[in-house]
Design a protein around this motif. Structure first.
Motif, short mmCIF file in Angstrom:
data_model
loop_
_atom_site.label_atom_id
_atom_site.label_comp_id
_atom_site.label_asym_id
_atom_site.label_seq_id
_atom_site.Cartn_x
_atom_site.Cartn_y
_atom_site.Cartn_z
N ALA A 1 0.83 -1.20 0.00
CA ALA A 1 0.00 0.00 0.00
C ALA A 1 0.86 1.26 0.00
O ALA A 1 1.99 1.27 0.49
CB ALA A 1 -0.91 -0.01 1.22
N ALA A 2 0.30 2.32 -0.56
CA ALA A 2 0.99 3.61 -0.55
C ALA A 2 1.11 4.12 0.88
O ALA A 2 0.25 3.87 1.73
CB ALA A 2 0.22 4.62 -1.40
N ILE B 1 0.63 14.09 3.71
CA ILE B 1 1.50 13.04 4.20
C ILE B 1 1.86 13.40 5.64
O ILE B 1 2.29 14.53 5.92
CB ILE B 1 2.78 12.92 3.35
N VAL B 2 1.69 12.45 6.55
CA VAL B 2 1.98 12.67 7.96
C VAL B 2 3.26 11.91 8.33
O VAL B 2 3.34 10.70 8.14
CB VAL B 2 0.83 12.20 8.86
N PRO C 1 0.54 3.16 11.33
CA PRO C 1 1.15 3.84 10.18
C PRO C 1 1.12 2.93 8.95
O PRO C 1 1.07 1.70 9.07
CB PRO C 1 2.59 4.09 10.65
N ASP C 2 1.17 3.55 7.78
CA ASP C 2 1.33 2.78 6.54
C ASP C 2 2.75 2.24 6.43
O ASP C 2 2.97 1.16 5.86
CB ASP C 2 1.02 3.66 5.33
N ARG D 1 7.23 4.13 -1.75
CA ARG D 1 5.90 3.89 -1.19
C ARG D 1 4.99 5.12 -1.23
O ARG D 1 3.87 5.06 -0.71
CB ARG D 1 6.04 3.44 0.27
N LEU D 2 5.46 6.22 -1.80
CA LEU D 2 4.64 7.42 -1.79
C LEU D 2 3.45 7.28 -2.73
O LEU D 2 3.52 6.63 -3.76
CB LEU D 2 5.47 8.63 -2.21
N PRO D 3 2.32 7.89 -2.35
CA PRO D 3 1.14 7.83 -3.22
C PRO D 3 1.35 8.63 -4.49
O PRO D 3 2.16 9.55 -4.52
CB PRO D 3 0.03 8.44 -2.36
#
Length: 208
Positions: free
Chosen positions: A3-4, A93-94, A130-131, A206-208
């Protein structure tokens, strides 16, 4: 497919350099034109920052592990409600310097069966992971030396000494082995820029 990652946490023992790496990642993402925020735990919202002072200052034995767990959970809940979820809902983005994994280690490893209690309370009141988690790994003695040399008022956990730091380090590594899809371990005993480059490589994939 992985997942992103829009919610990224940094973990590690005291003095690992995770706060520096969280800041450098935030700066890099902003330079790329991405909408990112940098926050921290305990803290990250006005109420949680008030609780932070209670938790990180004073004598090592100021609170029992159970009381700490309740305080950390209260701070995290406020942080989640007021900072993290609104930012995620807005598509930002957090980047968070510590999250629930730190509670699993710092409180969960300090008493019989406390880890199970940590997880139950997390499921009940937080229910958010977290992702992507970046674990900055470092030798406990080196980390503790760095943390103590840094000084300041927030040295309560450092006051528990090197034995706890060693248990925490192994605990973090065990946690990474349990959740390899979420947690990436990066060697923190290197030049800051080399570590930062590895962090960016992991995150950008992994960034969207």
């Amino acid at each position: 497919m992985t997942a992103a990652a829009r919610f990224i946490s940094f973990e590690g023992i005291d003095g690992s350099g995770k706060s520096t790496q969280a800041r450098l990642l935030h700066e890099a993402l902003i330079a790329q034109g991405r909408d990112a925020i940098l926050t921290r735990e305990p803290g990250g919202s006005p109420g949680a920052e008030d609780i932070r002072k209670l938790l990180l200052e004073g004598a090592a034995e100021r609170w029992s592990s159970e009381t700490e767990l309740l305080l950390f959970t209260a701070a995290r809940r406020d942080h989640l409600e007021r900072t993290i979820r609104p930012a995620l809902d807005a598509g930002r983005i957090v980047i968070c310097d510590r999250f629930a994994d730190s509670t699993r280690m710092y409180q969960g490893l300090r008493g019989d069966d406390l880890r199970a209690l940590v997880d139950r309370l997390h499921d009940l009141m937080i229910a958010q992971e977290p992702d992507l988690t970046i674990l900055i790994d470092i030798d406990p003695e080196t980390g503790l030396g760095r943390a103590v040399a840094r000084g300041g008022d927030e040295l309560r956990f450092e006051g528990f000494g090197g034995a706890l730091q060693a248990r925490m380090r192994q605990g973090f590594l065990d946690l990474a082995a349990e959740a390899p899809e979420r947690i990436t371990v990066i060697d923190g005993a290197r030049d800051v820029e080399l570590v930062a480059r590895d962090v960016r490589d992991v995150v950008e994939a992994r960034l969207p």
